[in-house]
Design a protein around this motif. Structure first.
Motif, PDB file in Angstrom:
ATOM      1  N   ASN A  33     -10.480  12.720   4.794  1.00 24.64           N
ATOM      2  CA  ASN A  33     -11.636  12.432   5.631  1.00 24.64           C
ATOM      3  C   ASN A  33     -11.369  13.171   6.941  1.00 24.64           C
ATOM      4  O   ASN A  33     -10.234  13.191   7.428  1.00 24.64           O
ATOM      5  CB  ASN A  33     -11.760  10.934   5.914  1.00 24.64           C
ATOM      6  N   ALA A  34     -12.396  13.767   7.521  1.00 21.61           N
ATOM      7  CA  ALA A  34     -12.155  14.620   8.686  1.00 21.61           C
ATOM      8  C   ALA A  34     -13.162  14.372   9.790  1.00 21.61           C
ATOM      9  O   ALA A  34     -14.355  14.170   9.541  1.00 21.61           O
ATOM     10  CB  ALA A  34     -12.204  16.086   8.266  1.00 21.61           C
ATOM     11  N   ALA A  35     -12.655  14.397  11.027  1.00 25.13           N
ATOM     12  CA  ALA A  35     -13.513  14.312  12.202  1.00 25.13           C
ATOM     13  C   ALA A  35     -13.001  15.281  13.257  1.00 25.13           C
ATOM     14  O   ALA A  35     -11.817  15.629  13.285  1.00 25.13           O
ATOM     15  CB  ALA A  35     -13.538  12.894  12.758  1.00 25.13           C
ATOM     16  N   GLN A  36     -13.907  15.719  14.117  1.00 20.54           N
ATOM     17  CA  GLN A  36     -13.542  16.601  15.213  1.00 20.54           C
ATOM     18  C   GLN A  36     -14.038  16.005  16.517  1.00 20.54           C
ATOM     19  O   GLN A  36     -15.170  15.521  16.600  1.00 20.54           O
ATOM     20  CB  GLN A  36     -14.141  17.994  15.024  1.00 20.54           C
TER      21      GLN A  36
ATOM     22  N   ILE B 203      -9.648  18.029  19.500  1.00 25.07           N
ATOM     23  CA  ILE B 203      -8.698  17.219  18.729  1.00 25.07           C
ATOM     24  C   ILE B 203      -9.327  16.924  17.380  1.00 25.07           C
ATOM     25  O   ILE B 203     -10.456  16.412  17.325  1.00 25.07           O
ATOM     26  CB  ILE B 203      -8.362  15.886  19.436  1.00 25.07           C
ATOM     27  N   ILE B 204      -8.615  17.246  16.306  1.00 24.91           N
ATOM     28  CA  ILE B 204      -9.115  16.872  14.987  1.00 24.91           C
ATOM     29  C   ILE B 204      -8.368  15.647  14.477  1.00 24.91           C
ATOM     30  O   ILE B 204      -7.209  15.417  14.810  1.00 24.91           O
ATOM     31  CB  ILE B 204      -9.031  18.034  13.970  1.00 24.91           C
ATOM     32  N   VAL B 205      -9.067  14.868  13.669  1.00 25.10           N
ATOM     33  CA  VAL B 205      -8.535  13.631  13.102  1.00 25.10           C
ATOM     34  C   VAL B 205      -8.635  13.740  11.586  1.00 25.10           C
ATOM     35  O   VAL B 205      -9.695  14.107  11.061  1.00 25.10           O
ATOM     36  CB  VAL B 205      -9.328  12.399  13.587  1.00 25.10           C
ATOM     37  N   ARG B 206      -7.539  13.418  10.887  1.00 22.34           N
ATOM     38  CA  ARG B 206      -7.514  13.525   9.433  1.00 22.34           C
ATOM     39  C   ARG B 206      -6.820  12.307   8.818  1.00 22.34           C
ATOM     40  O   ARG B 206      -5.805  11.834   9.332  1.00 22.34           O
ATOM     41  CB  ARG B 206      -6.735  14.784   8.994  1.00 22.34           C
TER      42      ARG B 206
END
Length: 413
Positions: free
Chosen positions: A217-220, A285-288
């Protein structure tokens, strides 16, 4: 095609495509984001036409080339598809010079004599796995484009095989070649109505035998910090240093939840860019994470960090946080046949299966969400996204044989 003909064809096809600069650009508003991708798409379109593919289209609206092999059997079996992307990562890609090292001897490779750039066994001990094979590299000043031109070459070779061998019976098979995968935009725009398959596979990264039915799952997030810049000699109680605030934000991120300390199904935070001055700083910042609950926790933690620091520095910090893609596992698990078909094909090819999560995202994230479950296979390359990328002709042939075997198994069960 004989084995030798196939060997030569896939190698020449890859090298031809690798020379084209298809680096995507996240700051572009064009579709595709760069002209090189359009150039490659049209070359693939013409190549497929010349080899006798009757049903191939190039769509200027979404930038996709889609080629379909029609059903030549009397069986009514669900159509399947394969996907590879045109663009390469954000790394120099001008004037790519593919170098072919035949019968690789296992020693260090001098990529560029003038700049003394070497592909060494100390840095990349897995090179020893390819002794005796034909290794293809760049000259060390650019990437090679294995990701994903190796996948494209394998797919095009598969199409040629079935066109040249009409006695091989199969149902409808579609192949999609699309832009801007590396910047997460291509498959978002893909009009899947022209890709009428029940399920598909991406050919993106990975080694022979891998099957990846799960992604991050990915967010930026984009953090903008406004400071107050004054002369340092008169800064008392007046200066607000945006760099200091930015460092406070980064220091509060979990120190162990970073890519360099993560593997398997571990997630992470990653500061991908930090630009600015006393008066303004911009941080990406990316979140994974694979686990949805942990993914939500990470996003909430980032929001909480910003909230707490904003209380100390009110009206100076802005956080923009958006989801990029979601784990494909929920789509794949509903139909275990998609993975079982791959495992049977690997068995037939004497490949040791390796089911594991894909530590990234693919076009399959967006295509799966559009109703076509799409796990990832492999393209056989290594050291992606940099000057030490390489592929062997033998691994590309394994990708081609895997696609071919999946098609034969699916339509001849």
């Amino acid at each position: 095609m004989t084995k030798e003909t196939c060997y030569n064809f896939i190698e020449k096809t890859f090298i031809k495509y690798a020379k084209i600069n298809t680096r995507s650009d996240e700051n572009s508003n064009k579709i595709p984001s760069t002209v090189g991708q359009t150039h490659l798409a049209k070359i693939i379109y013409n190549d497929l036409k010349e080899m006798g593919c009757g049903n191939v289209v190039y769509d200027e609206i979404d930038g996709y080339v889609v080629a379909t092999l029609p059903n030549n059997s009397n069986k009514d079996v669900a159509p399947i598809g394969f996907v590879a992307h045109l663009d390469t990562a954000d790394f120099p890609a001008d004037n790519i010079k593919p170098l072919v090292h035949r019968n690789y001897d296992g020693k260090d490779i001098l990529l560029n004599k003038a700049k003394n750039i070497r592909l060494t066994n100390v840095e990349f001990p897995h090179l020893k796995n390819y002794i005796g094979q034909t290794l293809i590299t760049s000259d060390g000043t650019t990437l090679l484009g294995v990701d994903d031109k190796a996948g494209i070459a394998a797919a095009v070779t598969t199409i040629k095989y079935f066109i040249d061998n009409p006695s091989k019976k199969h149902g409808e098979v579609s192949f999609a070649f699309g832009p801007d995968e590396e910047i997460g935009l291509g498959a978002k725009r893909f009009n899947v109505s022209k890709f009428p398959v029940s399920f598909a596979y991406t050919l993106d990264n990975g080694l022979p035998g891998q099957i990846e039915p799960e992604t991050f799952n990915a967010a930026q997030s984009k953090v903008t910090i406004k400071g107050t810049a004054v002369h340092p000699g008169n800064a008392y109680k007046t200066m607000v240093n945006a760099i200091t605030i930015a460092n406070e934000i980064i220091s509060k991120l979990p120190k162990n939840e970073v890519p360099e300390n993560s593997k398997g199904r571990d997630g992470f935070f990653l500061v991908t860019s930090f630009q600015g001055s006393i008066s303004e700083v911009n941080i990406n910042i990316i979140v994974r994470d694979f686990d949805n609950e942990n993914f939500i926790r990470k996003k909430e933690l980032l929001k909480q960090i910003i909230k707490e620091i904003s209380e100390v520095y009110p009206h100076r910090i802005n956080l923009s946080l958006r989801n990029q893609y979601e784990n494909i596992y929920s789509f794949i698990q509903k139909n275990p046949y998609i993975v079982d078909l791959v495992l049977k094909s690997y068995h037939d090819l004497n490949l040791t299966p390796n089911i594991h999560p894909f530590r990234g995202g693919t076009d399959g994230n967006f295509i799966s969400k559009k109703g076509i479950p799409t796990p990832n296979l492999f393209n056989g390359g290594e050291n992606f996204h940099g000057p030490y990328e390489f592929i062997t002709t033998e691994n590309m042939l394994l990708t081609y044989n895997t696609i071919k075997t999946i098609i034969i198994n699916h339509f001849n069960n």
